[in-house]
Design an enzyme around this catalytic site. Structure first.
Site, short mmCIF file in Angstrom:
data_model
loop_
_atom_site.label_atom_id
_atom_site.label_comp_id
_atom_site.label_asym_id
_atom_site.label_seq_id
_atom_site.Cartn_x
_atom_site.Cartn_y
_atom_site.Cartn_z
N PRO A 276 0.99 -1.18 -0.02
CA PRO A 276 -0.19 0.08 -0.05
C PRO A 276 0.84 1.19 -0.01
O PRO A 276 1.88 1.39 0.66
CB PRO A 276 -0.78 -0.14 1.37
CG PRO A 276 0.19 -0.84 2.21
CD PRO A 276 0.73 -1.95 1.10
N CYS B 185 -2.52 29.45 -14.90
CA CYS B 185 -3.14 29.71 -16.09
C CYS B 185 -3.85 28.57 -16.50
O CYS B 185 -3.52 28.13 -17.85
CB CYS B 185 -2.43 30.39 -17.04
SG CYS B 185 -1.77 31.91 -16.44
N GLU B 186 -4.81 28.35 -16.06
CA GLU B 186 -5.80 27.09 -16.63
C GLU B 186 -7.20 27.28 -16.07
O GLU B 186 -7.29 27.93 -14.74
CB GLU B 186 -5.31 25.84 -15.50
CG GLU B 186 -3.97 25.31 -16.16
CD GLU B 186 -3.97 24.58 -17.46
OE1 GLU B 186 -4.75 23.74 -17.96
OE2 GLU B 186 -2.79 24.62 -18.15
N ARG C 152 -0.99 4.86 -0.81
CA ARG C 152 -1.84 5.80 -0.35
C ARG C 152 -2.44 5.59 0.88
O ARG C 152 -2.55 6.53 1.80
CB ARG C 152 -3.10 5.84 -1.32
CG ARG C 152 -4.13 7.01 -1.26
CD ARG C 152 -5.33 6.87 -2.08
NE ARG C 152 -5.04 6.30 -3.63
CZ ARG C 152 -4.77 7.19 -4.63
NH1 ARG C 152 -5.04 8.50 -4.41
NH2 ARG C 152 -4.66 6.49 -5.74
N ARG D 24 -4.14 16.49 -8.86
CA ARG D 24 -5.24 15.19 -8.90
C ARG D 24 -6.49 15.59 -9.34
O ARG D 24 -7.16 14.98 -9.92
CB ARG D 24 -5.01 14.60 -7.40
CG ARG D 24 -3.79 13.91 -7.18
CD ARG D 24 -3.72 12.96 -6.01
NE ARG D 24 -4.38 11.72 -6.45
CZ ARG D 24 -5.51 11.50 -5.97
NH1 ARG D 24 -6.37 12.20 -5.47
NH2 ARG D 24 -6.23 10.40 -6.58
N1 LLP Z 1 2.09 -1.34 -6.17
C1 LLP Z 1 1.98 -1.00 -7.42
C2 LLP Z 1 2.68 -1.86 -8.43
C3 LLP Z 1 1.80 0.36 -7.95
O1 LLP Z 1 1.38 0.41 -9.39
C4 LLP Z 1 0.91 1.02 -7.00
C5 LLP Z 1 0.23 2.18 -7.54
C6 LLP Z 1 0.98 0.70 -5.66
C7 LLP Z 1 1.51 -0.45 -5.36
C8 LLP Z 1 0.22 1.54 -4.78
O2 LLP Z 1 -1.15 1.84 -4.80
P1 LLP Z 1 -1.87 2.62 -3.70
O3 LLP Z 1 -1.91 1.71 -2.47
O4 LLP Z 1 -0.97 3.88 -3.41
O5 LLP Z 1 -3.00 2.95 -4.08
N2 LLP Z 1 -1.33 8.91 -9.24
C9 LLP Z 1 -2.33 8.47 -8.91
C10 LLP Z 1 -2.17 7.03 -8.22
C11 LLP Z 1 -1.26 6.11 -9.19
C12 LLP Z 1 -1.12 4.65 -8.50
C13 LLP Z 1 -0.14 3.80 -9.33
N3 LLP Z 1 0.39 2.73 -8.67
C14 LLP Z 1 -3.48 9.06 -8.01
O6 LLP Z 1 -2.75 10.29 -7.49
O7 LLP Z 1 -4.28 8.68 -7.58
#
Ligand code: LLP
Length: 429
Positions: free
Chosen positions: A277, A352-353, A279, A319
């Site tokens: 994890p 500027c968006e 996030r 985001r």
């Molecule tokens: N493992 C892999 C192989 C991943 O690709 C990701 C996230 C994670 C773990 C972690 O996922 P999480 O637990 O954080 O959901 N920029 C996007 C999120 C892209 C996530 C990509 N991969 C956003 O701001 O929502």
């Protein structure tokens, strides 16, 4: 699940904004540590010996990585840069594994020379690159595409069959990848999948875990291959707004462990279960502070809209523009003015968006220039996704230590840094 998002008191917010300026990212050390502890204990009681890997893409600020390492997390890195960040934070490469759907040979070599714990292979080409390296070669995990459709924003779905990530199970690529690795004498230790991100309904992750466990059981019965590690990825959602209800970590770990256990029944396999994890470890431990500048009311069809412009936006939090993400925004009035009754505002950035940073949020009607806005749940995918658009310097990150003191762990960019990579050709200067 109880709402335990980190929130600054008004006094803390005024103090930090005064000392360090705005926009400002703030991370709570105790919020981060307690989340990791909770994850680790939940997962270990669901699957003894299980491990938590922190997905550093969510926040690779060195201090955050150092804390995650100190709390016993492995670190998932998705590039040479993220590996270098982990090393700079004092994490040994042996505690990291390297992801990436298009790793360069140089990136793979750097990781192996640094002593990377594992490489998660994503395609046939990199299997050959790794086989061409001198001994000792790294441990290999094979990333599988389990072909499940998660319920989340399409831009952060990865587990479906139509994906650039991993080896498809159904068209037999995954099995061919395993056999190729074994024929080349590579040390395959297990399988991985990651189906998507910000999942408030974890059904797809649970199916993903089940599918890779079934695959592991099949590889044992067909080829005698014994997986020692099953990594079911990350993806658990967080409470961006008061309406988001993420599944409690304890229930989630139990559900994953039960699904994997059932799928492995009778296989004789007893792998270590791993999750990565990002996030859900760091998002709720962070907030952003902005200061309000211009407040402007404009006519719209059937009424008016009042824009509150803040001193940040797209460049420090892309985001909303990228994924339509919503956030919880709170007003902190200057001079202890009592907040009035709520009204609907659109908070916009200074770029500027025509982006709307936080559309249609309820804030006290008397919000005005000089007040602060605290945005909750910005610890993940904010500072790491920041840019210099419109030549704004990327903001600082403050760590609120466990004793309540604060320390700047990432200073804002300087103008010199902004232009350090550029030259003007002599005849133009
Ligand atoms: N493992 C892999 C192989 C991943 O690709 C990701 C996230 C994670 C773990 C972690 O996922 P999480 O637990 O954080 O959901 N920029 C996007 C999120 C892209 C996530 C990509 N991969 C956003 O701001 O929502």
């Amino acid at each position: 699940m109880a709402d335990d998002r980190f929130v600054l008191t008004d006094g803390q917010a005024h103090d930090l904004a005064y000392r360090y300026g705005t926009p400002l990212y703030i991370v709570s050390e105790s919020g981060l540590r307690s989340r990791i502890k909770r994850w680790k204990s939940a997962f270990d009681s669901a699957w003894p010996g299980a491990e938590i890997t922190f997905a550093s893409k969510a926040n690779s600020t060195l201090a955050v990585l150092a804390i995650a390492h100190q709390e016993g997390c492995l670190i998932d890195v998705a590039s040479e840069g993220e590996l270098r960040a982990a090393l700079a934070a004092g994490v040994p490469a042996s505690r990291c594994h390297l992801h990436g759907n298009n790793k360069s040979s140089a990136e793979i070599r750097f990781a192996v020379e640094s002593g990377i714990g594992q490489i998660v292979v994503d395609n046939f080409e990199e299997i050959e690159v790794i086989a061409g390296l001198p001994e000792p070669r790294p441990e290999i995990i094979i990333r599988l595409a389990p072909g499940v459709e998660p319920k989340t924003n399409a831009k952060i779905s990865t587990g479906q069959a139509d994906t650039k990530f991993g080896f498809n199970i159904n068209d037999l690529s995954a099995e061919r990848a395993l056999l190729r690795c074994l024929r080349l004498g590579l040390n395959v230790v297990g399988f991985h999948c990651h189906v998507g991100s910000q999942l408030l309904d974890p059904g797809a992750q649970i199916s993903g875990g089940e599918i890779i466990a079934e695959f592991a059981a099949r590889m044992k019965s067909s080829h005698g291959f014994e997986a020692k590690i099953l990594n079911v990825g990350g993806g658990l959602g967080v409470r961006y707004t008061d309406n988001d209800e993420p599944m409690p970590v304890e229930d989630y770990c139990q559900a994953i462990a039960t699904a994997v256990r059932q799928a492995l029944e009778g296989s004789g396999l007893t792998p270590r279960l791993v999750q990565e994890p990002g996030r859900s470890i760091i998002a709720e431990a962070g907030v952003t502070l902005y200061r309000i500048g211009v407040v402007k009311t404009v006519p719209i069809k059937g009424g008016t809209r009042t824009y509150i412009s803040v001193d940040g936006g797209l460049a420090d939090n892309p985001r909303p523009a990228l994924y339509g993400s919503r956030y919880e925004v709170r007003l902190i009035t200057a001079n202890n003015r009592p907040p009035g009754p709520d009204a609907t505002f659109t908070v916009s950035g200074r770029h500027c968006e025509t982006d709307r940073l936080f559309p249609d949020v309820q804030l006290p009607k008397n919000a005005q220039r000089g007040d602060l806005l605290q945005v909750l749940c910005t610890g993940a995918y904010n500072s790491v996704m920041a840019s210099n658009y419109n030549r704004y310097a990327r903001p600082a990150t403050i760590l609120v230590r466990t004793d309540g003191t604060s320390e700047m762990v990432q200073r804002p960019e300087t103008w010199d840094e902004m232009f350090a990579r550029e030259t003007v050709p002599a005849d133009l200067a």
